[in-house]
Motif scaffolding. Sequence first.
Motif, PDB file in Angstrom:
ATOM      1  N   GLU A 272     -65.281  47.156  -0.650  1.00 46.89           N
ATOM      2  CA  GLU A 272     -64.312  46.498  -1.108  1.00 46.89           C
ATOM      3  C   GLU A 272     -64.849  45.529  -2.061  1.00 46.89           C
ATOM      4  O   GLU A 272     -64.120  45.361  -2.970  1.00 46.89           O
TER       5      GLU A 272
ATOM      6  N   SER B 181     -51.995  31.983  -0.403  1.00 41.94           N
ATOM      7  CA  SER B 181     -52.975  32.720  -0.960  1.00 41.94           C
ATOM      8  C   SER B 181     -53.109  32.458  -2.468  1.00 41.94           C
ATOM      9  O   SER B 181     -54.076  32.293  -2.968  1.00 41.94           O
TER      10      SER B 181
ATOM     11  N   LYS C 233     -52.667  39.662   0.296  1.00 42.19           N
ATOM     12  CA  LYS C 233     -53.534  39.742   1.295  1.00 42.19           C
ATOM     13  C   LYS C 233     -54.979  40.035   0.849  1.00 42.19           C
ATOM     14  O   LYS C 233     -56.109  39.645   1.179  1.00 42.19           O
ATOM     15  N   THR C 234     -54.884  41.214   0.233  1.00 43.72           N
ATOM     16  CA  THR C 234     -56.085  41.627  -0.454  1.00 43.72           C
ATOM     17  C   THR C 234     -56.683  41.005  -1.313  1.00 43.72           C
ATOM     18  O   THR C 234     -58.122  40.605  -1.235  1.00 43.72           O
ATOM     19  N   GLU C 235     -56.146  40.264  -2.159  1.00 42.41           N
ATOM     20  CA  GLU C 235     -56.618  39.313  -3.200  1.00 42.41           C
ATOM     21  C   GLU C 235     -57.255  37.800  -2.524  1.00 42.41           C
ATOM     22  O   GLU C 235     -58.314  37.482  -2.862  1.00 42.41           O
ATOM     23  N   ALA C 236     -56.469  37.522  -1.387  1.00 40.81           N
ATOM     24  CA  ALA C 236     -56.995  36.334  -0.683  1.00 40.81           C
ATOM     25  C   ALA C 236     -58.206  36.924   0.029  1.00 40.81           C
ATOM     26  O   ALA C 236     -59.398  35.984   0.033  1.00 40.81           O
ATOM     27  N   ARG C 237     -58.453  38.163   0.575  1.00 41.44           N
ATOM     28  CA  ARG C 237     -59.502  38.342   1.453  1.00 41.44           C
ATOM     29  C   ARG C 237     -60.758  38.479   0.409  1.00 41.44           C
ATOM     30  O   ARG C 237     -61.801  38.034   0.637  1.00 41.44           O
ATOM     31  N   LEU C 238     -60.631  38.991  -0.796  1.00 39.89           N
ATOM     32  CA  LEU C 238     -61.647  39.105  -1.495  1.00 39.89           C
ATOM     33  C   LEU C 238     -61.876  37.786  -2.318  1.00 39.89           C
ATOM     34  O   LEU C 238     -63.133  37.586  -2.535  1.00 39.89           O
ATOM     35  N   TYR C 239     -60.776  36.868  -2.393  1.00 38.24           N
ATOM     36  CA  TYR C 239     -61.362  35.619  -2.877  1.00 38.24           C
ATOM     37  C   TYR C 239     -62.276  34.824  -1.908  1.00 38.24           C
ATOM     38  O   TYR C 239     -63.354  34.356  -2.186  1.00 38.24           O
ATOM     39  N   GLU C 240     -61.797  35.169  -0.524  1.00 36.07           N
ATOM     40  CA  GLU C 240     -62.697  34.594   0.461  1.00 36.07           C
ATOM     41  C   GLU C 240     -64.216  35.161   0.317  1.00 36.07           C
ATOM     42  O   GLU C 240     -65.159  34.202   0.624  1.00 36.07           O
ATOM     43  N   LEU C 241     -64.382  36.260   0.066  1.00 35.11           N
ATOM     44  CA  LEU C 241     -65.741  37.066  -0.294  1.00 35.11           C
ATOM     45  C   LEU C 241     -66.380  36.629  -1.471  1.00 35.11           C
ATOM     46  O   LEU C 241     -67.534  37.061  -1.863  1.00 35.11           O
TER      47      LEU C 241
ATOM     48  N   GLN D 148     -48.969  42.769   0.796  1.00 30.98           N
ATOM     49  CA  GLN D 148     -50.252  43.748   1.095  1.00 30.98           C
ATOM     50  C   GLN D 148     -51.333  43.246  -0.063  1.00 30.98           C
ATOM     51  O   GLN D 148     -52.430  43.060   0.298  1.00 30.98           O
TER      52      GLN D 148
END
Lengths: 334, 250
Positions: A283, A322, B216-224, B213
């Motif tokens: 990802e 977010s 959420k993906t955007e937030a997760r990627l941002y964390e990474l 959804q």
Amino acid sequence: MPVNCTNLIRTRRISPRKKSKDRAQGVVEIRATRFLQKLTFGRVLTTANFCLLQTSPPIGAQRTLFLLIAMSKQIFEEDDLTSSEELQSWVATYCQLFGHEFFAQIPAEYIEDDFNLTGLAAIVPYYREALDMILDYDFDSEEETKPADKQSQLPLIEHSAELLYGLIHQRFILTKQGLGLMAAKFESGQFGKCPRVLCEQMPLLPMGRHDQPGKETVRLYCACCNDIYLPSSSKYLNIDGSFFGTSFPGMFLKVFPEVARMINNRTQNGQFELKCFGFKVNEVSASGSRMRWLRMRPQTEAEIAEYEQCEFGAPSEVDGSSKETMVSDDQSMS
Amino acid sequence: MPQEEEYTSDSGSDFTEYWIDWFLGTKGNEYFCDIDFEYITDRFNLTGLSTEVNRISAAIDIITDNAKIEGQPAEVKEQLEYNARFLYGLVHARYIITQRGLAKMLEKYRNGDFGYCPRVYCKLQPLLPVGLNDSPRLQPVKLYCPRCEDLYNPKSSRHAAIDGAFFGSSFPAMFFQAYPHLVPTHPTERYVPKVFGFQLHEYAKLARWQAVQRQKTEARLYELGVPVDNCPGGYVDPQEGEEEPVKSAQ
Ligand SMILES: [Zn+2]
Ligand SMILES: [Zn+2]
């Protein structure tokens, strides 16, 4: 079946704006001619013979017979091409043209009802002439008054007739009758099938992203992936989207809930995932999965609960946090 | 099959032509790129293919113009031709994930040789061919859109009949690993059915959930630490004023 002579000449209801006597007479003649063209010469003769024997005032019938024979002779001696072209109504001809497969044939009664045309006179140039053309009303009488003018305007009127037909079509396909005609086309796949692999040949519905003409050409809606597509053939590139309108797919889904069943069978297919030698692309990589959300449907209990929260708006916790932190952090990073 | 006939009728006509040129010029073979001679003649690259292709040496000879098949009886000739095309396809799947092969496919991608995504919001994004399997004779070729990350059927029935194994299941992933800067942005714009300007409630609800959804993906990627704003692989919001304001109700 015996054909009644008086029926031959009878015309369908003439709308109130055609009240002038000359005009009505013209329409009557046109209708009779059209009817005769549909018969073979031999059939005209037998029909006429039959009328001669059956009708009570023989002289009247004889005169009708001569009139019929004279008319039909004249018709059949004319150029075959032009007469066969005139067999069909403008609407039928228009809907059978190459690239016009998406159009439903609007019945004359719908077009003749002025209520259904409310507001269109302001949008369509040469409105009256265009309407006459669509309804196959003859405008000979006007031609006598200004023939040269009419001739030069003909292409413009034809264009207006197409525009007018399209805008009436936009309204007609939202009626019960129109939806029925379109449903038959939908079922036989005449609007094409969804190009998306996982939609498994789901039939499409034509639509426009605008209700005003001249903005964009026709698009196709797939109820399964809930997305819109360009037609696969370039022959639809000149069909205006407004001729189908923005409300048609939505109305179709509301009126035919059975479409939902076709969708449910297909949404079990899951989603495509890009793989490299059998492994999912990470990802974090730019080519990693970013569009899963678009085709996702709530499956797990938690997802269904979350989905129920979306009843009247996005749940605030996810929506707010977010996005906002991302924007502010982004600025601090740069 | 009508395609088979066409291949054989075309083949005998031009003696001076190279087999590969003839093959690539045949209608329906637009998705294939030109494999280097050196690649085909290197037996190392054909490892394992002898179990898939009958009389592999004869097929190689045909592809590399080392064998004349004109004198053969029609059935034999047809079989040999078929083997040659089949071998070319299988070698093609291996070749297009090499550096040179990727470069050739890049050129074809830029030319739009594989067609464009039919999805309206993808705005004519060029597609890439992909197989759902790496074994031949299972499923025909599909087209991958890197913008909506979905699979589409080829428009033409000729293309829709090509074996997916001739492109392989890893090709698009390899392509974007080699050219990460070419990964397109992903539009967040999407369609919701409307009646007289009002979105259908059930569809609007699903769209809202799907947007959650995505966030959420955007937030997760941002964390990474992965950038997701208007960069390769990032998201773009619809241009302001392009979409008409939507009344949300029944
Ligand atoms: Zn679909
Ligand atoms: Zn796409």
